[in-house]
Scaffold this active site. Structure first.
Site, mmCIF file in Angstrom:
data_model
loop_
_atom_site.group_PDB
_atom_site.id
_atom_site.type_symbol
_atom_site.label_atom_id
_atom_site.label_comp_id
_atom_site.label_asym_id
_atom_site.label_seq_id
_atom_site.Cartn_x
_atom_site.Cartn_y
_atom_site.Cartn_z
ATOM 1 N N LYS A 186 13.678 -7.758 -7.827
ATOM 2 C CA LYS A 186 14.696 -7.460 -8.844
ATOM 3 C C LYS A 186 14.171 -7.817 -10.232
ATOM 4 O O LYS A 186 14.562 -8.836 -10.819
ATOM 5 C CB LYS A 186 15.979 -8.230 -8.505
ATOM 6 C CG LYS A 186 17.231 -7.605 -9.070
ATOM 7 C CD LYS A 186 18.459 -8.118 -8.343
ATOM 8 C CE LYS A 186 19.744 -7.802 -9.049
ATOM 9 N NZ LYS A 186 20.055 -6.385 -9.167
ATOM 10 N N GLU A 222 17.193 5.049 -3.046
ATOM 11 C CA GLU A 222 18.449 4.349 -3.321
ATOM 12 C C GLU A 222 19.061 4.852 -4.613
ATOM 13 O O GLU A 222 18.461 5.639 -5.339
ATOM 14 C CB GLU A 222 18.245 2.835 -3.368
ATOM 15 C CG GLU A 222 17.432 2.331 -4.528
ATOM 16 C CD GLU A 222 17.382 0.805 -4.584
ATOM 17 O OE1 GLU A 222 18.341 0.147 -4.161
ATOM 18 O OE2 GLU A 222 16.369 0.281 -5.086
HETATM 19 N N1 PLP Z 1 19.620 -1.773 -5.395
HETATM 20 C C1 PLP Z 1 19.415 -2.119 -6.665
HETATM 21 C C2 PLP Z 1 18.365 -1.418 -7.428
HETATM 22 C C3 PLP Z 1 20.203 -3.129 -7.250
HETATM 23 O O1 PLP Z 1 20.016 -3.482 -8.517
HETATM 24 C C4 PLP Z 1 21.170 -3.769 -6.471
HETATM 25 C C5 PLP Z 1 21.975 -4.858 -7.027
HETATM 26 O O2 PLP Z 1 21.657 -6.001 -6.920
HETATM 27 C C6 PLP Z 1 21.334 -3.367 -5.145
HETATM 28 C C7 PLP Z 1 20.546 -2.362 -4.639
HETATM 29 C C8 PLP Z 1 22.352 -4.027 -4.276
HETATM 30 O O3 PLP Z 1 21.915 -5.294 -3.872
HETATM 31 P P1 PLP Z 1 22.958 -6.412 -3.506
HETATM 32 O O4 PLP Z 1 23.821 -5.860 -2.441
HETATM 33 O O5 PLP Z 1 22.137 -7.550 -3.026
HETATM 34 O O6 PLP Z 1 23.708 -6.716 -4.741
HETATM 35 C C1 COI Z 2 24.307 -6.092 -8.772
HETATM 36 O O1 COI Z 2 24.879 -5.350 -7.973
HETATM 37 O O2 COI Z 2 24.499 -7.314 -8.797
HETATM 38 C C2 COI Z 2 23.361 -5.569 -9.740
HETATM 39 O O3 COI Z 2 22.558 -6.326 -10.183
HETATM 40 C C3 COI Z 2 23.435 -4.154 -10.078
HETATM 41 C C4 COI Z 2 23.254 -3.825 -11.530
HETATM 42 C C5 COI Z 2 24.328 -4.319 -12.422
HETATM 43 C C6 COI Z 2 21.893 -4.018 -12.024
#
Ligand code: PLP
Ligand code: COI
Length: 342
Positions: A186, A222
């Site tokens: 991330k 995604e």
């Molecule tokens: N994919 C991306 C590119 C994201 O930024 C996020 C957000 O965090 C997700 C997927 C979803 O991840 P999570 O469910 O851990 O928030």
């Molecule tokens: C999240 O779902 O927490 C994200 O980081 C998504 C986005 C705001 C970058």
């Protein structure tokens, strides 16, 4: 302190709302210092900090939820801590130990407790941990100093539609991340790379983009800020790819899907298969589940349609996930951590 009485909790967007405090910690001479409390929204930084020039930074996103029983819960924070360590490792930053991560998130929530949205408003307190290379370099190499901070902001749904189906645009002419690049961690650069196609999609009336794999353009990767899933014939299908972020929400939905009797398949998803899904959605902490009603492939001028109302499985997954996060049903997977005294 700001008066939080005037916040219209039920209509909060997913955006920045000033709160009272954030917490910060500095890594120097090979070790982390003590956590500090700040009321400033600004970060003084060396102009040659590696975060600014070479993108040596990573962030996380997780939420604190006020439950039906009035208690405040975190959802799977250990997974966010682990992912932040992976992100740090991926771009050669000092790793934040899980104990420090937990100390920081709990402290910043307690300091801003008035900003935790009430139960039943659909809003929650979004936590944004951030790790940056703060030390100066001019040659391309890792910084020798790092800053870790966490701020919070009360948020509503990421897509303004909430749990109403959205339209997304399939992207073939931009990549968010390279196959052996940084798509699975991330780091900010992935998001900068996605801004141009996302902006175009928004201008054209779409809520989000859907990226294909960048090597062959054959498989679904995604959505901009969320993972993708499709459901058909009692199977929850979600892409397996090295260039997508391992979503904690998606991982949880796979378990819930299994609990509610769906089969789960994590595998490559050829884009032609979009034709065959009964339901599709985008999932993530910010997005929760955003059902998709249409995916538009602009290059081939083709639409994949899933109906104007959320499908039965997506609805069940959404309701179950939220019910766990808000303490309405038993947390049988032990995903939540209750914060005492709030
Ligand atoms: N994919 C991306 C590119 C994201 O930024 C996020 C957000 O965090 C997700 C997927 C979803 O991840 P999570 O469910 O851990 O928030
Ligand atoms: C999240 O779902 O927490 C994200 O980081 C998504 C986005 C705001 C970058």
């Amino acid at each position: 302190m700001e008066n939080t009485k005037n916040i219209d909790w039920g209509n909060l967007p997913f955006g920045y709302y000033k709160t009272d405090y954030n917490v910060r910690c500095y890594h120097k001479n090979g070790k982390w210092g003590a956590l500090e409390i700040s009321s400033s929204e600004y970060v003084p930084m060396h102009m040659a900090a590696t975060a600014l020039h070479y993108g040596q930074e990573a962030f996380e996103g997780l939420k604190a939820y006020r439950g039906k029983d009035g208690r405040v819960r975190l959802f799977r924070w250990e997974e966010n801590a682990r992912r932040m360590r992976n992100s740090a490792d991926g771009v050669m930053m000092a790793e934040v130990p899980d104990e420090l991560f937990y100390e920081a998130i709990t402290k910043v929530i307690k300091l801003n407790a008035d900003y935790i949205p009430p139960y039943g408003t659909g809003a929650s307190l979004y936590l944004r941990p951030l790790l940056i290379g703060s030390g100066p370099q001019v040659g391309v190499k890792p910084a020798t100093e790092y800053m870790f901070m966490v701020f919070v902001t009360p948020v509503g749904p990421y897509f303004k539609e909430g749990f109403k189906p959205v339209e997304v645009e399939l992207v073939r002419d931009y990549d968010r991340a390279a196959p052996k690049g940084t798509g699975n961690i991330k780091v900010g650069g992935n998001y900068a790379a996605g801004m141009r196609p996302a902006h175009r999609a928004h201008q054209d009336g779409f809520s989000s983009v859907l990226f294909l794999d960048s090597l062959e353009k054959k498989y679904v990767d995604e959505a901009g800020p969320a993972n993708f899933f499709g459901i058909k014939n009692g199977i929850y299908v979600t892409p397996k790819s090295d260039s997508i972020l391992p979503s904690i929400t998606n991982m949880s939905l796979e378990a819930i899907a299994n609990d509610i009797g769906l089969k789960v398949e994590r595998r490559r998803v050829p884009f032609e298969e979009l034709e065959t899904f009964e339901e599709t959605g985008a999932c993530g902490t910010a997005a929760i589940i955003s059902p998709i009603k249409r995916i538009f492939d602009r290059v081939n001028n083709k639409s994949y349609e899933y109906g104007n109302i959320a499908g039965p499985y997506s609805t069940k997954l959404y309701i179950t996930l939220r019910a766990i996060q808000e303490g309405e049903i038993e947390d049988k997977h032990h995903w939540t951590t209750i914060l005492e005294g709030l």
